[in-house]
Design a protein around this motif. Sequence first.
Motif, PDB file in Angstrom:
ATOM      1  N   ASN A 112       0.810  -1.223   0.000  1.00 41.97           N
ATOM      2  CA  ASN A 112       0.000   0.000   0.000  1.00 41.97           C
ATOM      3  C   ASN A 112       0.837   1.263   0.000  1.00 41.97           C
ATOM      4  OD1 ASN A 112      -1.991  -1.842   0.160  1.00 41.97           O
ATOM      5  ND2 ASN A 112      -2.806  -1.227   2.136  1.00 41.97           N
ATOM      6  N   LEU A 113       1.927   1.241  -0.758  1.00 39.80           N
ATOM      7  CA  LEU A 113       2.674   2.484  -0.963  1.00 39.80           C
ATOM      8  C   LEU A 113       1.881   3.377  -1.905  1.00 39.80           C
ATOM      9  CD1 LEU A 113       6.262   1.040  -1.386  1.00 39.80           C
ATOM     10  CD2 LEU A 113       5.360   2.287   0.571  1.00 39.80           C
ATOM     11  N   PHE A 114       2.194   4.666  -1.887  1.00 36.14           N
ATOM     12  CA  PHE A 114       1.495   5.592  -2.769  1.00 36.14           C
ATOM     13  C   PHE A 114       2.256   5.698  -4.087  1.00 36.14           C
ATOM     14  CE2 PHE A 114       0.777   7.421   1.616  1.00 36.14           C
ATOM     15  CZ  PHE A 114      -0.385   6.680   1.804  1.00 36.14           C
ATOM     16  N   PRO A 115       1.727   5.135  -5.166  1.00 38.71           N
ATOM     17  CA  PRO A 115       2.516   5.012  -6.396  1.00 38.71           C
ATOM     18  C   PRO A 115       2.803   6.342  -7.073  1.00 38.71           C
ATOM     19  CG  PRO A 115       0.257   4.298  -6.761  1.00 38.71           C
ATOM     20  CD  PRO A 115       0.389   4.544  -5.289  1.00 38.71           C
TER      21      PRO A 115
END
Lengths: 267, 433
Positions: A112-115
Amino acid sequence: MVEHTHETMVDREIDRSHMQVSDEVAIQITDMNKWYGSFHVLRDIDLTVNRGERIVICGPSGSGKSTLIRCINALEEHQAGSIEVNGTALTSDLKNVDKVRAEVGMVFQHFNLFPHLTVMDNCTLAPIWVRKTPKKEADETAMHYLEKVKIPEQALKYPGQLSGGQQQRVAIARSLCMRPQIMLFDEPTSALDPEMIKEVLDTMISLAEDGMTMLVVTHEMGFARQVANRVIFMDQGQIVEQNEPEEFFNNPKSDRTKLFLSQILGH
Amino acid sequence: MADTSFVRTEMLPEQSPPLTSVGVLGWLRANLFSNLWNTILTVISLAFIGYLLAGLIPWVFQSVWVADSLNECREVMNATWGDTHGHACWAVIRERWLQLTFGFYPSELYWRPILAFVLLFGALAPVLFPWAPRWLLYVTAAYPFLFPWLMWGGTIWAPLMVAAGLAVGYFAHKFVEPILGGLAGMIIAVLAVIVWWLFLVGPLSGVLASIIPIGLEPVESRNFGGFMLSIMIGVVAIGVSLPIGIVLALGRQSDLLIVKAICVGFIEFIRGVPLITLLFVASTLLNIFMPPGTNFDIILRVMIMVTLFAAAYMAEVIRGGLAALPKGQYEGADSLGLDYWQSQRLIIMPQALKISIPGIVSTFIGIFKDTTLVSIIGLLDPLGLSNAIRADAAWNGIYWELFAFIAFLFFIFCFGMSRYSMYLERRLRTDHR
Ligand SMILES: Nc1ncnc2c1ncn2[C@@H]1O[C@H](COP(=O)(O)OP(=O)(O)OP(=O)(O)O)[C@@H](O)[C@H]1O
Ligand SMILES: [Mg+2]
């Protein structure tokens, strides 16, 4: 489904000098119940976690492990009983919820990193907006933790340009940048290829060596043996058995635990 | 037994590809003549394109540029190329292009719409391009107030007082919030701004104008027309519908039942009604609901209707983008302690809008072309003007040249938007390895 039947052991000496469990209570869950509609997913959960404890939660799929740790930072709401984190009770009061979330870090199975943000911006976003840290200081903290998870050279890349193991380490660094007192891990390695599992477990071990309070949902029994001071086995929304790792693995009490262990360890 | 073990002892050197697969020849072979069917289709298509161009090119380029009427055009054509209709009479464009561009805007004031148009690019640049200098953002901020003043003229105090409304809202919020809390602060601030705009801007700017009379010569709405009008309506609808659409899309996903119901109702109602109907409401019905004696500008009314129409579509396009975001993004933001607005602004919207770029730009392009519908309620957009031009005895019966010109200009704008959206998508791509 159990993802890994092997045991990934990290073959280094673990430094236990800071791994002390204090008497101070970090998380207090009392008589907690949760339903999805009419489905009773968590039943009468009682759990006390002291500061410095490293707890591994295991159990068959659908037993409610994720739901339990997601309740601890209010990603899921519980309907009965109480949860207290660092002395703050999780109620419908959003102030408490935000306070707890800022103190509790969480690492997800799918990172759930912010792409759309660089690794660096992923790490500094919450400190800057939630903690109001000045940008320069946030950058320094981020660099510090990226060094700790051993990927400072990736700071300016985007998450999509990293391997799974690197992404998960960024996710850990991102949580650490908020300087949490408790870290929750929901199957942090089960979306990873075997050779990347080790680098993530290594990072988690070094966290434990620093004395972090950790709740880890995982099937990595090697990690449980080496690092945990308590293993919890869940089935059908209940805590069925909990014990020290030695006892838990060598001398399981309940039949369900025995069955589960025999499946997962491939005996 | 065959020897199955094999170890390569030296690596093969790199070789250049065979000639027939590179360069022009290779490209032609691969794309146009790769097999019999492909070859036949290529030949047929080329023949068809050739046939079209054989008609079109003489029409466009062997044409009459200087004439005072359609009949004069025809005479020149007959004299030059014999008795044929295969030639354009661009003389009408040459004579009327100013009208097609500005409508009946007074010609000595043309500098105002031209300046407004130039400033539009200054205002858009810092929003559209990261390399634009940041100080241009001041132009962006001033533009919403500058633009109506340049176009309609009048006293400078009116736009200044409108802008002051924002300060009124800010102070209202600042004083009320500590006493009554966040939500009440918001509501009262918005109310204060509305009251200010509706009831105080008029008298105040009147008084100020009588003390210090600075202003531009007023131009009435019925003189507005041509591409100037299309661009005005299009730019306002595009610029305002995006934020409204975002709010509607968020409202539609809201847990607050009333907010959700209002948003769903609005979106479904507006989308269920043809734009023409809304324009008729704007031109006739709206006056019934207005207190008698209020003069609510027709162009403003049309702008509001087109904007609302665009916003409803925009909301659905953005909702599509929101739906495409994995749940993990919300959870990631929540787990870090970001509050609802922070996670929307920093995490969710940037990604949802990026996903929606093709849909958003399609909606923009559609709306821009739909501005031609205002000719039906009597506004003189380029299509309305083309009717007016034909009503002139000199140009009675001329169709193709006017429509071709109008289509060409619309195409330039729409193609520009389309290219920009592709540039933007490329620039925002972050998943390249
Ligand atoms: N949002 C939801 N709505 C309804 N039921 C849900 C929801 N999320 C989970 N469940 C159900 O609750 C139960 C517990 O789910 P949970 O994700 O906590 O299991 P788990 O122990 O983490 O399993 P796994 O090992 O597969 O991750 C499952 O039966 C699941 O189907
Ligand atoms: Mg799970």
